[in-house]
Structure formats: structure tokens, C-alpha cells
Design an enzyme around this catalytic site. Structure first.
Site, short mmCIF file in Angstrom:
data_model
loop_
_atom_site.label_atom_id
_atom_site.label_comp_id
_atom_site.label_asym_id
_atom_site.label_seq_id
_atom_site.Cartn_x
_atom_site.Cartn_y
_atom_site.Cartn_z
N HIS A 31 -27.27 -7.74 7.06
CA HIS A 31 -26.57 -7.51 8.43
C HIS A 31 -25.27 -7.21 8.03
O HIS A 31 -24.61 -6.94 9.25
CB HIS A 31 -26.24 -9.27 8.35
CG HIS A 31 -25.46 -9.87 7.75
ND1 HIS A 31 -25.64 -10.86 6.70
CD2 HIS A 31 -23.99 -9.99 7.63
CE1 HIS A 31 -24.67 -11.38 6.17
NE2 HIS A 31 -23.65 -11.01 6.58
N ASP B 43 -32.59 -10.35 4.22
CA ASP B 43 -31.14 -10.16 4.46
C ASP B 43 -30.61 -9.27 3.24
O ASP B 43 -29.34 -9.69 2.93
CB ASP B 43 -30.50 -11.40 4.80
CG ASP B 43 -28.84 -11.02 5.37
OD1 ASP B 43 -28.78 -9.65 6.07
OD2 ASP B 43 -28.17 -11.66 5.55
N SER C 295 -19.80 -11.43 2.77
CA SER C 295 -20.88 -11.21 2.80
C SER C 295 -21.27 -9.92 1.95
O SER C 295 -20.75 -8.78 2.19
CB SER C 295 -21.59 -10.78 4.30
OG SER C 295 -21.42 -12.20 4.85
#
Length: 491
Positions: free
Chosen positions: A131, A161, A237
Site C-alpha cells: 500500500h 501487502d 508503514s
């Protein structure tokens, strides 16, 4: 009196010696250990006593910071600019905008982190979240020492992911040591490293709060997660979760928060779940998954106990096969709708999620042994696993047999459907959109009373009649709101 003073002096001397010993333990230099690190034969100081760990994490941070990068992305999104009749219409709102406005591209910046996992010649590979990089048209990475490089996506995967990006340089860069996330235990101290809100090279500390967490809906579910209370925020992230040896044990991925900021509930992908992905991305640009070709689920909900009793599955753990893709490995091997998978080779199946993950990790071409329950009896089947197609191709495949999920017609369901007492059979709980069953006209709420003139009393009889050898044509007689309807399906 003299003896008492002498005794008191001995006590004071003992306390003084104890304090000296404790202070020497607390502030003494930690032991040194030579390991493979950011440079050849690097020497890293690792805390080896409880007191040293509480004193400082600086040695761990010094090892972890250089291998984590800041990732800046630019995503190009398309916007429609409304067309107005005149400037005054826009200013005063006297007229609605005309249809068919102009399309304009808008650049939207993004922020994340990544971990340097490999350098092969001039190519430097960085592991991050899908993402973070998936929609990026431009990617720039900034190293801990300030160097910046343009990067590109090598491979990405929405199911885990994970993504791998790459930049090129002739210079040497620090490379992460990938630890063993299976060695983690709840309560272990960990550091989260990344660029929260753009504050590059940020280190936060916490513990492993839990292991084996499952994702919330809408989050990549083809992995379990490490839960930690180390502060993780937007921008973290793709960054590293490291243990007290400075080894990367996880890739920070998401947080559970109503505000969008850290509340001490963060989640990281275990690094052991990422190691194969790194090699797959480099060699093929995508993760290679094994494919079974089934629609599966758990027996849950208000009718679960009734279904388990009917199927002879009381106290059994596993995954229920509801439908099969035609010409899939499952279809070819002889698996049938209604089979309950309890074991693959030597691994027990707990639920449908676990089955999906186990099959995904199987090598295409392998022949694992499936242990199943069918008609209340256990049997084994060899299934030749095939390579899973791209996700877009998988989503297009709707050729499922039979494409429906059924449940017993209980008294509560009968009342809800307002079905007469004379109506017997199983009720369709759901129909897979665009499947042959949906195209043929079967609907949720239909009560299947007969299959090829065989009366259906419960879910066991339904699967027995559905799977009966012979003709591939199945004629369903159903009750739909009091009307009798016949619908045919071809296997």
C-alpha cells in the site's frame, strides 16, 4: 554495646559492597559479539544483562537505523473539473455546473518506510508495504545518511501487502540482518524504526503484545501479524520491527486506531512470512502461490451446531468445501462439495483462513495428502497443486460448482421465510455472484426440495445427491415463496 556497634558496622559494610557490585553491573560496558552486520566482520555491542537492557537501547538503534529508509511517492490521480457557464455562476452559485467537465491529472504525495534487504552489485532492494508503493508513479528513497535515490517497483502483492522496490548505486549500503520471527515470544522487547509523519529515522520502543493476530476486514489477510505497543504512526508503514540483536523480525504495516494515530495497537508482518516473497519478487516479479481451486469457509453462525451434527463434525476442526472451480486441482483430484478438510500432510487444519495460507505456501507441482471427512467417514486424497494465476484473473473466474451455500431448514429459518410446514429440504444461504448457479436463476432463500427426483431432507442428503455419480445434469426442484420452480445445472 561494643558488640552491637561492631555488628552494625558489618551490616553497613555489606550494604556498601552490595551497592558497589550493583553499580558495576548496571554501568559496566556490555559484552561484545562479532556477527554479520552492516559491514564485514562488524563488531556490535549487545546488551547481555537485564540492567544493561534497561539502561539504553542505543547499540540496537545504531544497528537498525541505517537499514531503514524513508520512501516518498507520487501518485497521479485523475480529477474532473466542472465546467461553468461563466465565472459569475461559480462565484454566486446562480447556475448549476454544466456536464462534461475537463479531466485533469493531480499529483498526490505519499509517505512510507522501507528496509534494505539485499544488495546485488549496483542493485539495492528495499522491502516495504504494497500500500506504500502500489500506485506510485514516482518513488524516491532517502537513506539514513541523507543520500537520495530514484527507485522503481520490482514486484508487489496485495494478498500479503508486500512490495519490493529497487534503486541503483555503485556505493555500498547497509543491509538488514533478517532474524527469525518464529523465535519471538510475547513480552519480548522490540523497536519500531521508520518515518512517522515524515520524521525520518524515528525509533520507538515497546514489547511484543501478541502473536498470530489476524487482519481486520479490508486488510491483507494472507499472513498473520505481530502485535506490538511500540508507537507506530502514518509513515511507519514498511519500516522495521527489530529485536534486541538489531535483527529485523517484522515489517510494520497497520495500526488499530479510531483517531488514525498510535494508541499502542500496531501490527507487523513477521519477517519469516516475507523471506520467500523477496526472492519471488526478484526472480519473477510476483509471489508464487499454490492453487487448490475451492470456495471454502467455516461452519459458523446460528445454524453451526445443527450443521455439524448433521454432517458428523461435532468437535472437529477444519474447513468446509462449498464449491470447486471446474478443472481446478481440487476438481481433478476428486474433492467434492461438502468435503471437510481436516489435515494436509502432517499439518492439522484449524479453520478456512489457515487452509488458504497453507495451500498458498505449497509449491506448484507438489502432491500433498489431504485428509477429509465425507459422509461422516474419513478418507485421504492426493492433490496435485498448481500455480495460482494473477489475482485479476482469479477474480474473473466464476465457473464454480455448484456456486451455492446451503443450510438446514430450521424452524427459525422457516418462520423467517414464511414457508409452509409441508415444505422440506435445505435453504440456499447465498449464491456466488456470476456463477452458473446465479446465471441459472437460483436465489438466496430458495428451498431445495429435490435433486434429480431424490427428496432432500437435510444438508447431508443434499451433498450426497449433488455428488452422486452418473449424469452431470442436476435438476433442482425448489420452493420459492410458495411456488414450485425447477432449475437445471450442468456440472
Amino acid at each position: 554495646m561494643a558488640k552491637s556497634k561492631k555488628f552494625s558496622g558489618v551490616i553497613l559494610l555489606f550494604i556498601a559492597v552490595s551497592l558497589i557490585i550493583f553499580s558495576q553491573t548496571l554501568f559496566s560496558s556490555p559484552s561484545k559479539e562479532t556477527i554479520q552486520g552492516n559491514s564485514e566482520n562488524s563488531v556490535r555491542t549487545i546488551p547481555d544483562t537485564r540492567e544493561q537492557v534497561f539502561y539504553s537501547f542505543s547499540s540496537v538503534a545504531k544497528e537498525a537505523l541505517p537499514i531503514v529508509v524513508q520512501i516518498n511517492t507520487v501518485e497521479v490521480v485523475e480529477q474532473i473539473i466542472p465546467a461553468f457557464r461563466s465565472p459569475f455562476d461559480f462565484l454566486f452559485g446562480n447556475e448549476a455546473p454544466q456536464q462534461g467537465g475537463q479531466k485533469r491529472e493531480h499529483k498526490r504525495p505519499g509517505l512510507g518506510s522501507g528496509v534494505i534487504v539485499k544488495q546485488d552489485g549496483n542493485k539495492v532492494y528495499i522491502l516495504t508495504n504494497n500500500h506504500v508503493a502500489e500506485k506510485a508513479k514516482e518513488i524516491k528513497v532517502k537513506l539514513n545518511d541523507g543520500r537520495e535515490f530514484d527507485a522503481k517497483i520490482i514486484g508487489n502483492d496485495s494478498r500479503t501487502d508486500l512490495a519490493l522496490i529497487m534503486f541503483e548505486t555503485k556505493e555500498k549500503v547497509p543491509v538488514a540482518i533478517l532474524g527469525d520471527s518464529d523465535d519471538l515470544e510475547v513480552g519480548d522487547i522490540v523497536l519500531a524504526v521508520g518515518s512517522p509523519y515524515g520524521f525520518e529515522s524515528t525509533v520507538t520502543m515497546g514489547i511484543v503484545s501478541a502473536l498470530g493476530r489476524h487482519a481486520l476486514r479490508g486488510i491483507a489477510g494472507f499472513t498473520d501479524y505481530i502485535q506490538t505497543d511500540a508507537s507506530i504512526n502514518p509513515g511507519n508503514s514498511g519500516g522495521a520491527l527489530v529485536n534486541m540483536k538489531g535483527e529485523v523480525v517484522g515489517i510494520n504495516t497497520w495500526i488499530a486506531s479510531a483517531s488514525g494515530g498510535s494508541v499502542g495497537v500496531g501490527f507487523a508482518i513477521p519477517i519469516n512470512n516475507s523471506k520467500k516473497a523477496i526472492n519471488d519478487f526478484i526472480t519473477t516479479g510476483r509471489i508464487t502461490y499454490g492453487w487448490l481451486g475451492v470456495s471454502i469457509g467455516d461452519l459458523s453462525g446460528s445454524t453451526a451446531d445443527d450443521l455439524r451434527k448433521s454432517l458428523g463434525l461435532e468437535n472437529k476442526k477444519g474447513a468446509m468445501v462449498f464449491s470447486l472451480f471446474k478443472n481446478s486441482p481440487a476438481f481433478k483430484s476428486g474433492l467434492l462439495p461438502g468435503d471437510f478438510i481436516i489435515k494436509i500432510d502432517n499439518e492439522n487444519i484449524e479453520n478456512a483462513d489457515q487452509l488458504t495460507k497453507i495451500v498458498g505456501k505449497l509449491s506448484p507441482g507438489s502432491n500433498p495428502l489431504f485428509r477429509i471427512i465425507r459422509d461422516k467417514k474419513e478418507l485421504t486424497l492426493n492433490v496435485k497443486i498448481e500455480k495460482r494465476a494473477d489475482e485479476s484473473e482469479v477474480q474473473k473466474n466464476k465457473d464454480l460448482w455448484p456456486g451455492i451455500i446451503v443450510t438446514n431448514l430450521t424452524d427459525d429459518i422457516r418462520k423467517e421465510l414464511k414457508a409452509a410446514d409441508s415444505v422440506k429440504g435445505v435453504v440456499i444461504a447465498s449464491v456466488i455472484p456470476e456463477s452458473p448457479a446465479a446465471v441459472a436463476g437460483l436465489k438466496a432463500g430458495d428451498v431445495i426440495q429435490e435433486i434429480n427426483d431424490t427428496q432432500i431432507s437435510d444438508i447431508t442428503m443434499f451433498y450426497s445427491s449433488l455428488n452422486k455419480p452418473g449424469s452431470n445434469k442436476k435438476i433442482f426442484q425448489i420452493d420459492r415463496q410458495g411456488s414450485s420452480v425447477m432449475i437445471g445445472l450442468v456440472k
